[in-house]
Design a protein around this motif. Structure first.
Motif, PDB file in Angstrom:
ATOM      1  N   ILE A  61       0.823  -1.210   0.000  1.00 51.82           N
ATOM      2  CA  ILE A  61       0.000   0.000   0.000  1.00 51.82           C
ATOM      3  C   ILE A  61       0.856   1.257   0.000  1.00 51.82           C
ATOM      4  N   CYS A  62       2.089   1.177   0.505  1.00 50.25           N
ATOM      5  CA  CYS A  62       2.944   2.366   0.568  1.00 50.25           C
ATOM      6  C   CYS A  62       3.488   2.772  -0.788  1.00 50.25           C
ATOM      7  N   GLY A  63       3.204   2.006  -1.819  1.00 55.24           N
ATOM      8  CA  GLY A  63       3.500   2.463  -3.161  1.00 55.24           C
ATOM      9  C   GLY A  63       2.528   3.542  -3.605  1.00 55.24           C
ATOM     10  N   GLU A  64       1.371   3.637  -2.949  1.00 56.80           N
ATOM     11  CA  GLU A  64       0.433   4.743  -3.196  1.00 56.80           C
ATOM     12  C   GLU A  64       1.019   5.988  -2.540  1.00 56.80           C
ATOM     13  N   GLU A  65       1.072   7.088  -3.281  1.00 55.09           N
ATOM     14  CA  GLU A  65       1.894   8.213  -2.857  1.00 55.09           C
ATOM     15  C   GLU A  65       1.505   8.820  -1.518  1.00 55.09           C
ATOM     16  N   THR A  66       0.233   8.890  -1.206  1.00 53.16           N
ATOM     17  CA  THR A  66      -0.129   9.501   0.080  1.00 53.16           C
ATOM     18  C   THR A  66       0.088   8.533   1.241  1.00 53.16           C
TER      19      THR A  66
ATOM     20  N   LYS B  99       3.927   7.325  10.523  1.00 53.46           N
ATOM     21  CA  LYS B  99       2.583   6.852  10.848  1.00 53.46           C
ATOM     22  C   LYS B  99       2.252   5.586  10.052  1.00 53.46           C
ATOM     23  N   LYS B 100       1.106   5.002  10.366  1.00 56.68           N
ATOM     24  CA  LYS B 100       0.658   3.820   9.641  1.00 56.68           C
ATOM     25  C   LYS B 100       0.453   4.175   8.169  1.00 56.68           C
ATOM     26  N   GLY B 101       0.951   3.320   7.285  1.00 57.03           N
ATOM     27  CA  GLY B 101       0.859   3.596   5.864  1.00 57.03           C
ATOM     28  C   GLY B 101      -0.527   3.379   5.322  1.00 57.03           C
ATOM     29  N   GLN B 102      -1.375   4.399   5.411  1.00 53.69           N
ATOM     30  CA  GLN B 102      -2.718   4.339   4.841  1.00 53.69           C
ATOM     31  C   GLN B 102      -2.946   5.575   3.976  1.00 53.69           C
TER      32      GLN B 102
ATOM     33  N   PHE C 118      -4.252  17.715  -2.590  1.00 53.01           N
ATOM     34  CA  PHE C 118      -3.239  16.907  -3.252  1.00 53.01           C
ATOM     35  C   PHE C 118      -1.853  17.246  -2.706  1.00 53.01           C
ATOM     36  N   PRO C 119      -0.895  16.326  -2.854  1.00 52.58           N
ATOM     37  CA  PRO C 119       0.439  16.568  -2.294  1.00 52.58           C
ATOM     38  C   PRO C 119       1.101  17.856  -2.759  1.00 52.58           C
ATOM     39  N   ALA C 120       0.784  18.324  -3.965  1.00 55.12           N
ATOM     40  CA  ALA C 120       1.412  19.551  -4.457  1.00 55.12           C
ATOM     41  C   ALA C 120       1.118  20.744  -3.564  1.00 55.12           C
ATOM     42  N   SER C 121      -0.007  20.682  -2.842  1.00 56.56           N
ATOM     43  CA  SER C 121      -0.335  21.778  -1.920  1.00 56.56           C
ATOM     44  C   SER C 121      -0.265  21.354  -0.460  1.00 56.56           C
TER      45      SER C 121
ATOM     46  N   THR D 143     -13.078   3.644  -3.512  1.00 64.33           N
ATOM     47  CA  THR D 143     -12.115   3.598  -2.419  1.00 64.33           C
ATOM     48  C   THR D 143     -11.245   4.857  -2.444  1.00 64.33           C
ATOM     49  N   ILE D 144     -10.556   5.107  -1.327  1.00 67.87           N
ATOM     50  CA  ILE D 144      -9.717   6.301  -1.228  1.00 67.87           C
ATOM     51  C   ILE D 144      -8.566   6.240  -2.215  1.00 67.87           C
ATOM     52  N   CYS D 145      -7.937   5.071  -2.337  1.00 68.95           N
ATOM     53  CA  CYS D 145      -6.805   4.938  -3.255  1.00 68.95           C
ATOM     54  C   CYS D 145      -7.153   3.936  -4.353  1.00 68.95           C
ATOM     55  N   ALA D 146      -6.165   3.638  -5.192  1.00 70.58           N
ATOM     56  CA  ALA D 146      -6.402   2.787  -6.363  1.00 70.58           C
ATOM     57  C   ALA D 146      -6.234   1.300  -6.088  1.00 70.58           C
ATOM     58  N   LEU D 147      -5.975   0.879  -4.834  1.00 69.65           N
ATOM     59  CA  LEU D 147      -5.825  -0.554  -4.588  1.00 69.65           C
ATOM     60  C   LEU D 147      -7.133  -1.292  -4.869  1.00 69.65           C
TER      61      LEU D 147
END
Length: 448
Positions: A195-200, A209-212, A219-222, A410-414
């Protein structure tokens, strides 16, 4: 690799020009594991791009805007999976932001079938360091991190050694090469969580912290690492940057095809005679890549997963007409993804193959989102009972329904990564699943 060699490849298709090499910079220059040191990289012209932008090569140097313009003109797209235009991503960074900003390299390579980034870091780590330094200069960033997958700890240790060499030689730190540009780069190892391959999720892990995954926006840019503006790119993406700066964005674009500039490293695995990493120009026919890998082993070509295990499978009849670039693979109904090309011959059972994939995604779900936490378990259990002769006729419709209720929810693409292999298998090989259900056995000869 010279541009003359490149022209020869484009004219004649001589694959040996590219196998194991990165244009001009030779990512795999030290296949014996000894030529990765700073002195070896300098001998190959390393850090000349950094000298160029800082005006340390006798030239006037490049402004940050000029660097970003070259990367935009190269049509370099993110090599980690999403394929987002790199120069455009860099332009999102607010240069006038008064506080800290961060640059992050995503080396958390956990996609099944993918093994390119670890080889870049193992055999040519300085090309990533130089690429990150150039990116930091372009975006006005002073601090960066390389997040390296925890199950390749020896690669993390080698990258730490390369960082020490770069610092000692003045390529990292304060006032780099006597300029006013300062950049500190650090390595960080993960703990093997897919899951930590997902950028956030990576950013959460980097913060301790826990990788979630995080909700987006912001977005990370801001709002990225420690709540500050952050740009995240893949290892291979950064490795392409020095060549672009040395030779120009247009030259890099011309290596590939419109909207798909440069080369791409493909990890060809599965039923091939010579599995490995192959760097080829974007737009190269799949048939040529398969030839580089020694052709199909143990049978005829049946199917290919073209972009890592999360990409939808494509049957041989479709894949053999594809070229290896984002647009061609997307048009065929799959995605280029991480560049892991999983080849399957005609002895492979698609039910058994999907069972293995479904188990992986069920196991790696972080559990934060209900559709993914529960749905991935449903997918695995359904495929498991079909594989073991307990399937019901209505299970195929149920598999479709469960996958559809996970995808995009879902929150991410997994969640999508778990659903798309199911949808791809049922779209192209539904008859095998129906045969399993009706006859309680496989319709192909399955290897032991």
């Amino acid at each position: 690799m010279t541009m003359a060699d490149l022209s020869k490849f484009q004219a004649t298709g001589q694959e040996t020009c590219f196998h194991g090499r990165h244009i001009g910079a030779q990512i795999y220059a030290g296949l014996d594991g000894r030529n990765w040191r700073l002195q070896d990289y300098l001998a190959r012209g390393g850090y000349s791009a950094l000298r160029k932008i800082l005006g340390q090569d006798g030239g006037a140097g490049l402004t940050p805007e000029q660097v970003i313009a070259e990367v935009k003109g190269s049509a370099l797209r993110g090599r980690g999976g999403a394929g987002f235009p790199t120069g455009l991503k860099w332009s999102f960074m607010p240069r006038a932001f008064p506080g800290a900003k961060y640059l992050v390299c995503n080396s958390d390579e956990g996609e099944p079938g993918t093994c390119k980034d670890r080889d870049i870091l193992r055999y040519n780590p300085h090309i990533v360091i130089e690429g990150m330094a150039i990116a930091a200069y372009a975006m006005g960033i002073r601090t960066g991190y390389n997040y390296i997958h925890g199950e390749i700890f020896e690669v993390y240790e080698r990258f730490e050694e390369a960082l020490e060499e770069a610092r000692a030689a003045g390529f990292l730190g304060d006032d780099i090469l006597g300029s006013s540009f300062s950049f500190q780069l650090h390595a960080f190892h993960g703990f093997g969580a897919y899951i930590c391959g997902e950028e956030t999720a990576l950013l959460e892990s980097l913060e301790g912290k826990k990788g979630q995954p995080r909700f987006k926006p912001p977005f990370p840019a801001s709002f990225g690492l420690y709540g500050k503006p952050t740009t995240i790119n893949n290892t291979e993406t950064f490795a392409a940057v020095p060549w672009i700066i040395n030779h120009g964005g247009q030259a890099y674009l011309e290596v590939g095809k419109p909207n798909n500039g440069g080369t791409k490293i493909f990890s060809v695995v599965g039923d091939v005679n010579q599995p490995g990493n192959f760097e080829i120009p974007m737009g190269t026919p799949f048939s040529k890549l398969l030839e580089l890998a020694g052709g199909v082993k143990g049978g005829a070509l049946k199917a290919v997963i073209p972009g890592g295990s999360s990409a939808p499978v494509l049957p041989a009849s479709i894949m053999m007409d594809c070229t290896m670039d984002y647009d061609s693979i997307a048009k065929a109904g799959s995605m280029l993804g991480s560049g892991a090309v999983i080849v399957m011959n005609d002895t492979r059972c698609m039910v058994r193959s999907l069972l293995r994939l479904s188990y992986f995604y069920q196991h790696e779900s972080c559990g934060q989102c209900t559709p993914c936490r529960e749905g991935t378990g449903w997918l695995w259990r359904l495929v498991n009972r079909i594989e073991h002769g307990q399937g019901k006729p209505e299970d195929l419709a149920l598999l479709d329904s469960v996958a559809d209720n996970i995808k995009g929810r879902t929150i991410c693409a997994l969640g999508d990564a778990a659903a798309m292999p199911v949808q791809g298998m049922l779209k192209h090989f539904r008859d095998e699943f129906a045969h399993h259900i009706e006859h309680k056995t496989c319709m192909v000869s399955v290897p032991a």
